[in-house]
Scaffold this motif. Structure first.
Motif, short mmCIF file in Angstrom:
data_model
loop_
_atom_site.label_atom_id
_atom_site.label_comp_id
_atom_site.label_asym_id
_atom_site.label_seq_id
_atom_site.Cartn_x
_atom_site.Cartn_y
_atom_site.Cartn_z
N ASP A 74 0.57 0.95 -3.18
CA ASP A 74 1.89 0.36 -2.90
C ASP A 74 1.83 -0.53 -1.66
O ASP A 74 2.42 -1.61 -1.63
CB ASP A 74 2.94 1.45 -2.70
N GLU A 90 2.51 -9.28 -2.10
CA GLU A 90 3.80 -9.92 -2.34
C GLU A 90 4.26 -10.70 -1.11
O GLU A 90 4.74 -11.83 -1.24
CB GLU A 90 4.83 -8.85 -2.70
N LYS A 129 3.26 -14.19 -2.27
CA LYS A 129 4.45 -14.32 -3.13
C LYS A 129 4.14 -13.88 -4.57
O LYS A 129 4.47 -14.57 -5.53
CB LYS A 129 4.99 -15.75 -3.12
N THR A 130 3.50 -12.73 -4.72
CA THR A 130 3.08 -12.25 -6.04
C THR A 130 4.08 -11.29 -6.67
O THR A 130 3.73 -10.25 -7.19
CB THR A 130 1.72 -11.53 -5.94
N LYS A 131 5.35 -11.64 -6.65
CA LYS A 131 6.37 -10.79 -7.24
C LYS A 131 6.06 -10.57 -8.73
O LYS A 131 5.60 -11.48 -9.41
CB LYS A 131 7.74 -11.43 -7.09
N ASN A 132 6.27 -9.36 -9.20
CA ASN A 132 5.98 -8.99 -10.60
C ASN A 132 4.51 -9.21 -10.93
O ASN A 132 4.15 -9.62 -12.03
CB ASN A 132 6.87 -9.77 -11.57
N PHE A 133 3.64 -8.92 -9.99
CA PHE A 133 2.20 -9.10 -10.15
C PHE A 133 1.60 -8.11 -11.14
O PHE A 133 0.71 -8.45 -11.91
CB PHE A 133 1.56 -8.94 -8.76
N LEU A 134 2.10 -6.87 -11.12
CA LEU A 134 1.55 -5.84 -12.01
C LEU A 134 2.02 -6.05 -13.43
O LEU A 134 3.17 -6.39 -13.67
CB LEU A 134 1.96 -4.44 -11.54
N LYS A 135 1.15 -5.82 -14.37
CA LYS A 135 1.45 -5.93 -15.78
C LYS A 135 0.97 -4.66 -16.47
O LYS A 135 0.04 -4.01 -16.02
CB LYS A 135 0.73 -7.13 -16.39
N THR A 136 1.61 -4.32 -17.58
CA THR A 136 1.13 -3.19 -18.37
C THR A 136 -0.08 -3.66 -19.17
O THR A 136 -0.30 -4.86 -19.35
CB THR A 136 2.21 -2.68 -19.33
N GLU A 168 0.68 -6.16 -21.84
CA GLU A 168 1.03 -7.51 -21.41
C GLU A 168 -0.20 -8.39 -21.19
O GLU A 168 -0.08 -9.61 -21.15
CB GLU A 168 1.86 -7.47 -20.13
#
Length: 76
Positions: A54, A61, A65-72, A75
């Motif tokens: 975390d 981020e 600026k890596t907002k929504n960097f994680l993907k399932t 995806e």
């Protein structure tokens, strides 16, 4: 840090974070460099507990600026 119990063959991976060497790692951050980089063809990785992961995500981020960097998995 990765350890192997030679009696059972079970592999355990612990957090590389500065204060969490006894916590089991559930994440990994890896970096790879390709031809032409000053770090040509080198790579490195850190095994992280959830808290350290975390913290790394927060830093990414904030700095990149890596907002929504994680993907399932689906995806990808």
């Amino acid at each position: 840090m990765k350890t192997v119990d030679f009696t059972t063959g079970k592999e355990e991976i612990f957090c590389d974070g500065p204060d969490h060497a006894q916590r089991e790692a559930h994440g990994q951050v890896t970096i790879h460099f390709w031809y032409g980089s000053k770090n040509d063809m080198k790579q490195g990785s850190l095994h992280l507990c959830d808290e350290c992961a975390d913290n790394v995500m927060f830093l990414l981020e904030k700095e990149f600026k890596t907002k929504n960097f994680l993907k399932t998995i689906e995806e990808f």
